[in-house]
Design an enzyme around this catalytic site. Structure first.
Site, mmCIF file in Angstrom:
data_model
loop_
_atom_site.group_PDB
_atom_site.id
_atom_site.type_symbol
_atom_site.label_atom_id
_atom_site.label_comp_id
_atom_site.label_asym_id
_atom_site.label_seq_id
_atom_site.Cartn_x
_atom_site.Cartn_y
_atom_site.Cartn_z
ATOM 1 N N GLU A 1 0.836 -1.197 0.000
ATOM 2 C CA GLU A 1 0.000 0.000 0.000
ATOM 3 C C GLU A 1 0.873 1.251 0.000
ATOM 4 O O GLU A 1 1.656 1.470 0.925
ATOM 5 C CB GLU A 1 -0.920 -0.021 1.227
ATOM 6 C CG GLU A 1 -1.851 -1.237 1.220
ATOM 7 C CD GLU A 1 -2.428 -1.543 2.591
ATOM 8 O OE1 GLU A 1 -2.233 -0.731 3.525
ATOM 9 O OE2 GLU A 1 -3.068 -2.604 2.739
ATOM 10 N N GLU B 1 -4.473 -6.691 2.791
ATOM 11 C CA GLU B 1 -3.290 -7.466 3.130
ATOM 12 C C GLU B 1 -3.395 -8.925 2.699
ATOM 13 O O GLU B 1 -2.418 -9.526 2.251
ATOM 14 C CB GLU B 1 -3.009 -7.374 4.637
ATOM 15 C CG GLU B 1 -2.447 -6.045 5.096
ATOM 16 C CD GLU B 1 -3.477 -4.923 5.110
ATOM 17 O OE1 GLU B 1 -3.068 -3.737 5.134
ATOM 18 O OE2 GLU B 1 -4.687 -5.237 5.106
ATOM 19 N N GLY C 1 0.126 -3.759 13.006
ATOM 20 C CA GLY C 1 -1.210 -4.228 13.349
ATOM 21 C C GLY C 1 -2.098 -4.495 12.147
ATOM 22 O O GLY C 1 -3.195 -5.044 12.294
ATOM 23 N N PHE C 2 -1.618 -4.153 10.937
ATOM 24 C CA PHE C 2 -2.400 -4.413 9.721
ATOM 25 C C PHE C 2 -2.143 -5.796 9.145
ATOM 26 O O PHE C 2 -2.751 -6.178 8.144
ATOM 27 C CB PHE C 2 -2.071 -3.380 8.635
ATOM 28 C CG PHE C 2 -2.388 -1.957 8.990
ATOM 29 C CD1 PHE C 2 -3.029 -1.628 10.177
ATOM 30 C CD2 PHE C 2 -2.061 -0.932 8.123
ATOM 31 C CE1 PHE C 2 -3.323 -0.315 10.499
ATOM 32 C CE2 PHE C 2 -2.348 0.391 8.430
ATOM 33 C CZ PHE C 2 -2.986 0.706 9.618
ATOM 34 N N PRO D 1 -5.198 -9.303 8.780
ATOM 35 C CA PRO D 1 -6.053 -9.774 7.679
ATOM 36 C C PRO D 1 -5.336 -10.757 6.751
ATOM 37 O O PRO D 1 -5.981 -11.539 6.055
ATOM 38 C CB PRO D 1 -6.413 -8.477 6.937
ATOM 39 C CG PRO D 1 -6.361 -7.426 7.988
ATOM 40 C CD PRO D 1 -5.204 -7.826 8.864
ATOM 41 N N HIS E 1 -1.111 0.535 15.271
ATOM 42 C CA HIS E 1 0.065 1.073 14.599
ATOM 43 C C HIS E 1 1.354 0.886 15.398
ATOM 44 O O HIS E 1 2.401 1.371 14.981
ATOM 45 C CB HIS E 1 -0.124 2.567 14.311
ATOM 46 C CG HIS E 1 -1.140 2.874 13.265
ATOM 47 N ND1 HIS E 1 -2.485 2.657 13.453
ATOM 48 C CD2 HIS E 1 -1.007 3.393 12.018
ATOM 49 C CE1 HIS E 1 -3.145 3.030 12.361
ATOM 50 N NE2 HIS E 1 -2.269 3.474 11.483
#
Length: 341
Positions: free
Chosen positions: A43, A74, A99-100, A103, A143
Site C-alpha cells: 500500500e 493485506e 497491526g495491519f 487480515p 500502529h
C-alpha cells in the site's frame, strides 16, 4: 529522506553513513538491480514511497511493473505474492503497519508457511514480508504492535529483525535471496534516527542472516534482546558501568530460527540473564529463551532468568506508551534484582 554522508575505503569503495531507513532503501535497490525477478508490492509503496519513505524513488527508477501500489487488502497482497513466488519471482511485500498484518494471517500460516513442505520442495516460497513494528512513535491503535511471536512460532516461516543500518542494508538483501518465506521486522521508531546511523560498506562481507551477535562484551550479566530494544540495552550497559557492572549485550537478529549458542556461552560466564523486548511476555520469544537457557545452562545460573517486556495488555494509547515500553530504568532494575539474588 536526507542525503547520506559518504567516505571511501582505501580500495576506493564508497562508504556511506546511513540511517536504518536509508540503508533499507539502498538494500532493496541493490537487490532489484541484481535480480529482475525482485518485485516490491504494498500500500502506497510506489508514488508515495511508503508511509515511512523506505521505498522512496524505487518506482521512479524501476517502473510500475516492479514497484506496485496495491489495494488496501493485506490478504490479497500476500495471496498474490504467493502466486508470484510459485512462478519464480521474488516478491517483497510491505505491510504498512504491524497491526495491519492480521487480515493476511491466514495466508501466512496456512499457505506461505506450508507450501514448500506440502509440495515436498517442488514449490519454493522466496517471499519477504516487511513489517514495520514496535512502539515509540505516538501512533493510534493498530500502529505500534509487536506481533513477532505469532510468526516466530509458526513452523515453515522464518523471522528476522535488524537494529542498525549495517544489518538493515545486508539482511534485507539476504532475506530476498533466501528461498524460504521470511518476515522481516523493522523497528519503525529507529528508521530515521540520527543516533542509530552507521557506516555501510557495500563491498564488505555480511554476517550470516540467521546468526546472533554480541554487540557489547561484558562479564557481570547478559542482556539478550533484538530490534528496537537493542539501543535500550546498550544504553543500560553504559549506565551500569557507573555501578561497576559489565553487561554483555547480545542482539538475536534472527527470531526463527534462533541462534542461542552465543547466549549459552555468555550465560556460562556471567551466570545472570535478562531478556528485553517490547512484546508482551506471555507465550513469547523471551519465554522460549528463558526455557532454553535454563535447560542448557542450569548449573551456570546464579539467579533465575528475568524478563523485561511489554505488559500483557493491548498496546495502550500513545500518551501511556512510555510506561508500557521497556526502558533503561526497568532494565537496570532487573539487573540489580538478578545480581542481588
Amino acid at each position: 529522506m536526507a542525503a547520506p554522508t559518504m567516505n571511501k575505503t582505501e580500495s576506493g569503495t564508497a562508504v556511506q553513513k546511513l540511517t536504518i531507513g536509508k540503508a533499507l532503501n539502498l538494500g532493496l535497490r541493490a537487490a532489484m538491480e541484481r535480480d529482475s525477478k525482485v518485485i516490491i508490492m504494498g500500500e502506497d509503496v510506489g508514488k508515495l514511497g511508503g508511509v515511512f519513505r523506505i521505498t522512496d524513488g524505487l518506482q521512479k527508477d524501476f517502473g510500475e511493473h516492479r514497484v506496485l501500489d496495491t489495494p488496501l487488502a493485506e490478504s490479497g497482497i500476500i495471496g498474490t505474492a504467493v502466486g508470484l513466488a510459485a512462478r519464480g519471482y521474488r516478491p517483497v511485500c510491505e505491510i504498512q503497519f504491524d497491526g495491519f498484518i492480521f487480515p493476511g494471517f491466514d495466508q501466512l500460516v496456512s499457505q506461505v508457511a506450508k507450501l514448500h513442505f506440502r509440495t515436498q520442495g517442488k514449490i519454493k516460497m522466496p517471499l519477504v514480508i516487511r513489517v514495520p513494528y514496535g512502539g515509540g512513535i505516538g501512533a493510534v491503535e493498530h500502529h505500534s504492535e509487536s506481533p513477532e511471536s505469532y510468526f516466530a512460532h509458526t513452523a515453515g516461516l522464518k523471522a528476522v529483525t535488524c537494529s542498525n543500518a549495517v544489518d538493515a542494508y545486508w539482511m534485507i538483501q539476504q532475506a530476498i535471496e533466501c528461498d524460504d518465506p521470511i518476515l522481516f521486522f523493522e523497528p519503525k521508531r529507529l528508521y530515521h534516527s540520527s543516533i542509530m546511523k552507521a557506516e555501510v560498506d557495500p563491498s564488505a562481507t555480511p554476517e550470516p542472516l540467521f546468526r546472533s551477535r554480541v554487540v557489547r562484551q561484558g562479564s557481570t550479566a547478559t542482556l539478550v534482546t533484538y530490534g528496537p530494544s537493542v539501543k535500550v540495552c546498550l544504553d543500560a550497559a553504559t549506565a551500569a558501568e557507573g555501578d561497576g557492572h559489565s553487561l554483555e549485550v547480545i542482539d538475536l537478529r534472527s527470531l526463527s530460527p534462533m541462534d542461542l549458542e552465543p547466549v549459552f556461552e555468555s550465560v556460562r560466564r556471567t551466570g545472570h540473564l535478562i531478556t528485553v523486548n517490547e512484546a508482551p511476555g506471555e507465550a513469547s520469544i523471551s519465554s522460549d529463551i528463558a526455557a532454553r537457557v535454563q535447560q542448557e545452562c542450569f548449573y551456570s545460573l546464579e539467579a533465575p532468568v528475568l524478563r523485561v517486556h511489554g505488559f500483557d495488555t493491548p498496546y495502550p494509547p500513545s500518551k501511556l506508551e512510555e510506561h508500557f515500553l521497556p526502558d533503561l530504568d526497568r532494565v537496570l532494575d532487573a539487573v540489580d534484582r538478578s545480581l542481588a539474588w
